[in-house]
Scaffold this motif. Structure first.
Motif, PDB file in Angstrom:
ATOM      1  N   GLN A  76     -13.914   7.894  12.624  1.00  0.00           N
ATOM      2  CA  GLN A  76     -14.622   7.203  11.089  1.00  0.00           C
ATOM      3  C   GLN A  76     -14.259   7.884  10.027  1.00  0.00           C
ATOM      4  N   ILE A  77     -13.090   8.031   9.615  1.00  0.00           N
ATOM      5  CA  ILE A  77     -12.647   8.546   8.253  1.00  0.00           C
ATOM      6  C   ILE A  77     -12.967   7.229   7.326  1.00  0.00           C
ATOM      7  N   LYS A  78     -13.694   7.532   6.362  1.00  0.00           N
ATOM      8  CA  LYS A  78     -13.723   6.322   5.140  1.00  0.00           C
ATOM      9  C   LYS A  78     -12.793   6.284   4.098  1.00  0.00           C
ATOM     10  N   VAL A  79     -11.960   5.486   3.977  1.00  0.00           N
ATOM     11  CA  VAL A  79     -10.906   5.566   2.649  1.00  0.00           C
ATOM     12  C   VAL A  79     -11.538   5.669   1.508  1.00  0.00           C
ATOM     13  N   LEU A  80     -11.026   6.252   0.537  1.00  0.00           N
ATOM     14  CA  LEU A  80     -11.540   6.448  -0.844  1.00  0.00           C
ATOM     15  C   LEU A  80     -10.787   5.511  -1.943  1.00  0.00           C
ATOM     16  N   GLY A  81      -9.922   4.641  -1.426  1.00  0.00           N
ATOM     17  CA  GLY A  81      -9.678   3.556  -2.499  1.00  0.00           C
ATOM     18  C   GLY A  81      -8.653   2.436  -1.783  1.00  0.00           C
ATOM     19  N   ASP A  82      -8.588   1.600  -2.329  1.00  0.00           N
ATOM     20  CA  ASP A  82      -7.926   0.371  -1.541  1.00  0.00           C
ATOM     21  C   ASP A  82      -6.996  -0.393  -2.671  1.00  0.00           C
ATOM     22  N   ALA A  83      -5.893  -0.507  -2.537  1.00  0.00           N
ATOM     23  CA  ALA A  83      -4.764  -1.085  -3.571  1.00  0.00           C
ATOM     24  C   ALA A  83      -5.127  -2.464  -3.764  1.00  0.00           C
ATOM     25  N   LEU A  84      -5.844  -3.353  -2.715  1.00  0.00           N
ATOM     26  CA  LEU A  84      -6.152  -4.611  -2.821  1.00  0.00           C
ATOM     27  C   LEU A  84      -4.932  -5.598  -3.325  1.00  0.00           C
ATOM     28  N   GLY A  85      -3.701  -5.406  -2.783  1.00  0.00           N
ATOM     29  CA  GLY A  85      -2.680  -6.121  -3.408  1.00  0.00           C
ATOM     30  C   GLY A  85      -2.185  -5.920  -4.904  1.00  0.00           C
ATOM     31  N   LYS A  86      -3.159  -5.247  -5.598  1.00  0.00           N
ATOM     32  CA  LYS A  86      -2.777  -5.167  -7.037  1.00  0.00           C
ATOM     33  C   LYS A  86      -2.009  -3.823  -7.699  1.00  0.00           C
TER      34      LYS A  86
END
Length: 192
Positions: free
Chosen positions: A136-146
């Motif tokens: 259950q490692i939580k990501v620190l950021g998301d590119a969100l396609g942008k």
């Protein structure tokens, strides 16, 4: 009576040249010897070898385009949490115990966003392999396609020394991956 000693410039120049040539030769030999020693240390087999890393749910390899930036063959994780399972092997002839393992996940370009998860391998026999799971490692950021940078993560696995347990050498491996929740994983990858 005063004696005057005359030095011929030709002989002085020859002695100085010989001295400089000897000095350059000595420095060259010293640098060659030091670089040879550092190359042999790089090629040493680590005490604990990292055989593989698995991400669940499975990551995919895909070319991603954000505006005018294209990331070729990017390792993409499409979820907000994931598990990482690392496989290690004892390459020595000695049993090792209480082996400290550490996972560090950081957001590339933002040193304030960093997660460190410690772990321990209880024992590892000579030549044996073992797995350590970080759940259950939580990501620190998301590119969100942008954004080409908002979802780039650096993952570092470390084996720390523990002389009492038989681990003298530190071992480290790093790799990058991109988190983009807008990327759709193929059906075959989702089932695994």
């Amino acid at each position: 009576m005063t004696k005057i000693i005359a030095l011929n410039r030709k002989y002085l120049a020859m002695v100085a040249s010989a001295f400089v040539i000897c000095l350059v030769g000595f420095l060259g030999f010293s640098l060659w010897h030091n670089s040879d020693a550092s190359v042999s240390k790089i090629n040493e087999i680590p005490e604990i070898k990292m055989l593989g890393v698995t991400v669940e749910p499975a990551s995919i390899v895909k070319d991603l385009t954000y505006g005018s930036v294209t990331l070729k063959g990017a390792q993409v994780i499409t979820t907000k949490t994931f598990d990482l399972i690392a496989t290690f092997q004892n390459t020595t002839a000695n049993k090792m115990t209480n082996i400290p393992v550490e996972l560090q996940v950081s957001l590339v370009g933002d040193d304030t966003k960093k997660v460190i998860s410690p772990g321990t391998l209880p024992a590892l026999e000579p030549g044996a392999t073992a797995r350590v799971a970080f759940r259950q490692i939580k990501v620190l950021g998301d590119a969100l396609g942008k954004s080409a940078t908002a979802g780039q993560h650096l993952m570092t696995l470390r084996i720390k020394p523990n002389p009492e347990g038989g681990v003298v050498q530190a071992t480290e491996a790093s790799f990058r991956f991109t988190v983009d929740s807008t990327v759709k994983a193929p059906v075959a990858v989702k089932r695994q």
